[in-house]
Design a protein around this motif. Structure first.
Motif, short mmCIF file in Angstrom:
data_model
loop_
_atom_site.label_atom_id
_atom_site.label_comp_id
_atom_site.label_asym_id
_atom_site.label_seq_id
_atom_site.Cartn_x
_atom_site.Cartn_y
_atom_site.Cartn_z
N PRO A 1 0.82 -1.23 0.00
CA PRO A 1 0.00 0.00 0.00
C PRO A 1 0.85 1.28 0.00
O PRO A 1 0.42 2.31 -0.52
N ASN A 2 2.03 1.22 0.60
CA ASN A 2 2.88 2.41 0.66
C ASN A 2 4.00 2.38 -0.39
O ASN A 2 5.04 3.00 -0.21
N SER A 3 3.74 1.69 -1.50
CA SER A 3 4.74 1.65 -2.56
C SER A 3 4.73 2.93 -3.38
O SER A 3 3.68 3.37 -3.85
N LEU A 4 5.92 3.51 -3.55
CA LEU A 4 6.04 4.71 -4.38
C LEU A 4 5.81 4.38 -5.85
O LEU A 4 5.52 5.25 -6.66
N LEU A 5 5.97 3.09 -6.17
CA LEU A 5 5.82 2.66 -7.56
C LEU A 5 4.45 2.04 -7.78
O LEU A 5 4.33 0.95 -8.33
N ASP A 6 3.40 2.72 -7.32
CA ASP A 6 2.05 2.24 -7.60
C ASP A 6 1.70 2.63 -9.04
O ASP A 6 2.53 3.16 -9.77
N ALA A 7 0.46 2.38 -9.43
CA ALA A 7 0.07 2.52 -10.84
C ALA A 7 0.46 3.88 -11.43
O ALA A 7 0.95 3.96 -12.55
N ASP A 8 0.23 4.96 -10.68
CA ASP A 8 0.54 6.29 -11.23
C ASP A 8 1.85 6.86 -10.69
O ASP A 8 2.15 8.04 -10.86
N GLY A 9 2.64 6.05 -10.03
CA GLY A 9 3.93 6.51 -9.52
C GLY A 9 3.78 7.54 -8.42
O GLY A 9 2.71 7.65 -7.79
N SER A 10 4.86 8.30 -8.19
CA SER A 10 4.83 9.36 -7.19
C SER A 10 5.85 10.41 -7.61
O SER A 10 6.52 10.24 -8.63
N ALA A 11 5.96 11.49 -6.84
CA ALA A 11 6.86 12.57 -7.27
C ALA A 11 7.60 13.16 -6.08
O ALA A 11 7.05 13.28 -4.98
N LEU A 12 8.86 13.50 -6.31
CA LEU A 12 9.65 14.19 -5.30
C LEU A 12 9.54 15.68 -5.59
O LEU A 12 9.82 16.13 -6.70
#
Ligand SMILES: [Cu+2]
Ligand SMILES: [Zn+2]
Length: 193
Positions: A149-160
């Motif tokens: 659940p806390n993966s930065l590489l989920d379907a839409d990614g994440s951003a720094l």
């Protein structure tokens, strides 16, 4: 026939072991202070409000969480907020495309907030007069492992995202940190180097 196959299998298995051993040695020599990692790092580009590349970051999963090394230049000196936002999309100039703070556990913002904090919250960084930074941050609240659940590489990614001002660590939802000035997309496609 069976024996030949087994021998072939053993030979390639040994070759693989030999290779990964060499890789680990290289990593250890390069950066002894950083906890050892079992996975290859993710390298991302950071862009500014003009859409120009202004630095890069490296994210590595370690036994102490995700270690994030941020290298950038051309920043205005001062204390700046840095967070992981929920969407891996950096559209200049305002980077609103990156969405809110990465918050898989439904918390409020800030380390000093009793209802906090977001998994994407990170400690402020100091930008010196030179405008150049090379800082290492570490967080055990997120992972690069997919499927969590806390993966930065989920379907839409994440951003720094780096902000123009400091994070006050308490004002929901974003620490009163002002505009977004630098953004980098953390997405699966970047996981090759
Ligand atoms: Cu932010
Ligand atoms: Zn937050």
């Amino acid at each position: 026939m069976k024996n030949t196959l087994l021998l072939l299998w053993l030979t390639s298995a040994l070759a693989l072991v030999g290779c990964s051993g060499d890789d680990n040695q290289t990593i250890d020599k390069k950066d002894e202070a950083v906890p050892t990692s079992s996975k290859s790092p993710i390298n991302i580009s950071l862009i500014n409000r003009e859409g120009e590349k202004t630095g890069e970051a490296e994210l590595v999963e370690t036994d102490k969480g995700v270690v994030i090394r941020v290298m950038a230049e051309g920043l205005e000196p001062g204390t700046k907020a840095i967070h992981i936002h929920e969407t891996g999309k950096c559209t200049p100039p305002d980077f609103k495309s990156a969405g809110a703070h990465f918050n898989p556990f439904g918390k409020q913002h800030g380390f000093h907030n009793p209802k906090g904090y977001h998994a994407g919250d990170l400690p402020n960084i100091e930008v010196p007069q030179s405008g150049k930074i090379d800082v290492v941050l570490q967080t055990a609240d997120v992972t690069l492992e997919t499927g969590k659940p806390n993966s930065l590489l989920d379907a839409d990614g994440s951003a720094l995202v780096i902000h123009e001002k400091a994070d006050d660590y308490k004002t929901d939802p974003a620490g009163n940190a002002g505009d977004r000035i630098v953004c980098g997309e953390i997405v699966k496609a970047g996981n090759e180097s």
